[in-house]
Design an enzyme around this catalytic site. Structure first.
Site, mmCIF file in Angstrom:
data_model
loop_
_atom_site.group_PDB
_atom_site.id
_atom_site.type_symbol
_atom_site.label_atom_id
_atom_site.label_comp_id
_atom_site.label_asym_id
_atom_site.label_seq_id
_atom_site.Cartn_x
_atom_site.Cartn_y
_atom_site.Cartn_z
ATOM 1 N N ASP A 124 0.854 -1.183 0.000
ATOM 2 C CA ASP A 124 0.000 0.000 0.000
ATOM 3 C C ASP A 124 0.889 1.232 0.000
ATOM 4 O O ASP A 124 1.810 1.340 0.828
ATOM 5 C CB ASP A 124 -0.904 -0.006 1.234
ATOM 6 C CG ASP A 124 -1.957 1.086 1.187
ATOM 7 O OD1 ASP A 124 -3.032 0.835 0.619
ATOM 8 O OD2 ASP A 124 -1.693 2.190 1.701
ATOM 9 N N ASP A 173 -2.994 9.726 -10.227
ATOM 10 C CA ASP A 173 -3.114 8.691 -11.258
ATOM 11 C C ASP A 173 -1.769 8.428 -11.924
ATOM 12 O O ASP A 173 -1.416 7.277 -12.204
ATOM 13 C CB ASP A 173 -4.135 9.129 -12.321
ATOM 14 C CG ASP A 173 -5.561 9.108 -11.792
ATOM 15 O OD1 ASP A 173 -5.785 8.517 -10.713
ATOM 16 O OD2 ASP A 173 -6.447 9.678 -12.455
ATOM 17 N N HIS A 177 -5.770 14.793 -8.367
ATOM 18 C CA HIS A 177 -5.958 13.407 -8.794
ATOM 19 C C HIS A 177 -5.169 13.038 -10.049
ATOM 20 O O HIS A 177 -4.707 11.899 -10.160
ATOM 21 C CB HIS A 177 -7.447 13.118 -8.993
ATOM 22 C CG HIS A 177 -8.197 13.006 -7.698
ATOM 23 N ND1 HIS A 177 -8.203 11.850 -6.947
ATOM 24 C CD2 HIS A 177 -8.939 13.905 -7.013
ATOM 25 C CE1 HIS A 177 -8.933 12.032 -5.860
ATOM 26 N NE2 HIS A 177 -9.391 13.283 -5.870
ATOM 27 N N ASN A 213 -3.134 13.088 -3.546
ATOM 28 C CA ASN A 213 -4.364 13.519 -4.224
ATOM 29 C C ASN A 213 -4.839 14.872 -3.718
ATOM 30 O O ASN A 213 -5.272 15.727 -4.503
ATOM 31 C CB ASN A 213 -5.460 12.472 -4.034
ATOM 32 C CG ASN A 213 -5.312 11.297 -4.980
ATOM 33 O OD1 ASN A 213 -4.747 11.419 -6.060
ATOM 34 N ND2 ASN A 213 -5.825 10.141 -4.570
ATOM 35 N N GLU A 240 -4.898 2.461 -3.822
ATOM 36 C CA GLU A 240 -3.439 2.566 -3.950
ATOM 37 C C GLU A 240 -2.746 1.291 -3.483
ATOM 38 O O GLU A 240 -1.561 1.300 -3.170
ATOM 39 C CB GLU A 240 -2.927 3.765 -3.138
ATOM 40 C CG GLU A 240 -3.150 3.657 -1.640
ATOM 41 C CD GLU A 240 -4.480 4.273 -1.187
ATOM 42 O OE1 GLU A 240 -4.554 4.695 -0.027
ATOM 43 O OE2 GLU A 240 -5.424 4.326 -2.003
#
Length: 315
Positions: A198, A215, A211, A206, A241
């Site tokens: 993770d 991404d 965002h 973010n 994630e």
């Protein structure tokens, strides 16, 4: 050898070769008919130059006219065009949607069947020749539609099993791979391990950078993981994630070492992640639970670290 290029060359070289064979074995009695061959040759060449969208449509009708010409010129040997009529129907099948492909194929096929009758050549082997045309057309259209449907099924299957952002297998695909791996272990092969990782503080990325930046980071991590696992290992996006790595024929200790190398590599790229490692012991649900618990402890212990399930052996 590039078989695709070879087959492509054979397919298109076949047009002039076929014309040459016909001229060799059945030369025109009227010298003026020789003029038709450069005309059809230029027509085929022009059609081929129109690109993948228009070339099949032009070639369908060009080949239909050429076969009709050869059937008329061959006289009692009209049935020789039956060797080439599947090419006509195949072009029609890929040039048009099904109703139009059927209409184009039936139009030229119908003319090929009617021509001998109009010339009074309806004896043997006319029955075989006439019956073959609709059957060849139907089989060719079915083949083309099956290929199209297979492509659609494959597309939707890949869409259903692939993360659209990273291009990695998604959770369902990973679960299916884990089930296959568990079945292999049941047949006596070596156990495997699961690594869950993770990204640390991803929400902050973010929130602070937007965002699109998040991404981009997910795609970079996905690319790095995929490029730095062994051949045969499977990297997938577990969700959000979180990523997962299936390590076949790998005990938990070796999986921990592999996870540590990946953690250090990600950190060198400016990304930190927490890893949980667990080895398969006969129960997939237990494997998921232990890997998730190990990941949770890695987070609780300060992040940016690898934790192996406490119930694992020494490996």
């Amino acid at each position: 050898m590039d078989w695709g290029r070879l087959l492509y060359a054979v397919a298109w070289i076949g047009l002039p070769v076929g014309m040459g064979v016909q001229l060799l074995y059945n030369p025109p009695q009227d010298p003026r008919l020789y003029l038709a061959y450069p005309f059809f040759g230029l027509l085929f060449a022009w059609g081929l130059l129109q690109g993948p969208k228009w070339a099949p449509r032009i070639l369908t009708h060009a080949l239909g006219a050429y076969l009709l010409f050869e059937a008329w010129r061959a006289g009692d040997d009209y049935f020789v065009v039956a060797f080439w009529s599947p090419t006509l129907y195949l072009l029609a099948a890929f040039a048009y949607p099904l109703p139009l492909a059927l209409a184009a194929g039936a139009f030229w096929g119908g003319l090929l069947v009617l021509l001998p009758l109009l010339r009074g050549q309806g004896g043997f082997p006319f029955g075989h020749y006439a019956a073959a045309q609709p059957i060849l057309l139907a089989l060719t259209l079915l083949l083309a539609r099956f290929q199209e449907y297979y492509g659609q099924v494959r597309f939707w299957r890949e869409q259903a099993l692939t993360c659209p952002l990273t291009g990695l297998p998604n959770r369902r695909a990973l679960e299916m791979a884990l089930e296959r791996e568990a079945a292999r272990v049941e047949r006596g092969e070596r156990p495997f391990s699961l690594v869950l990782l993770d990204l640390d503080d991803f929400k902050k990325v973010n929130d602070e950078r937007g965002h699109p930046e998040g991404d981009w980071l997910l795609k970079e991590v996905a690319r790095y993981l995929k490029d730095h696992v062994r051949q045969g290992d499977l990297v997938g996006r577990w969700g959000g994630e979180e990523f997962a790595i299936l390590l076949p024929a790998t005990d938990s200790l070796r999986a921990e070492r592999q996870a540590e190398r990946l953690r250090e590599g990600l950190k060198a790229l400016g990304v930190t992640a927490s890893f949980g490692v667990a080895g398969y012991r006969g129960d997939l649900q237990d494997l998921f639970r232990r890997a998730d618990e190990a990941l949770y402890r890695a987070k609780a212990q300060g992040k940016d670290r690898v934790v192996r399930s406490t119930s694992e052996g020494s490996g």
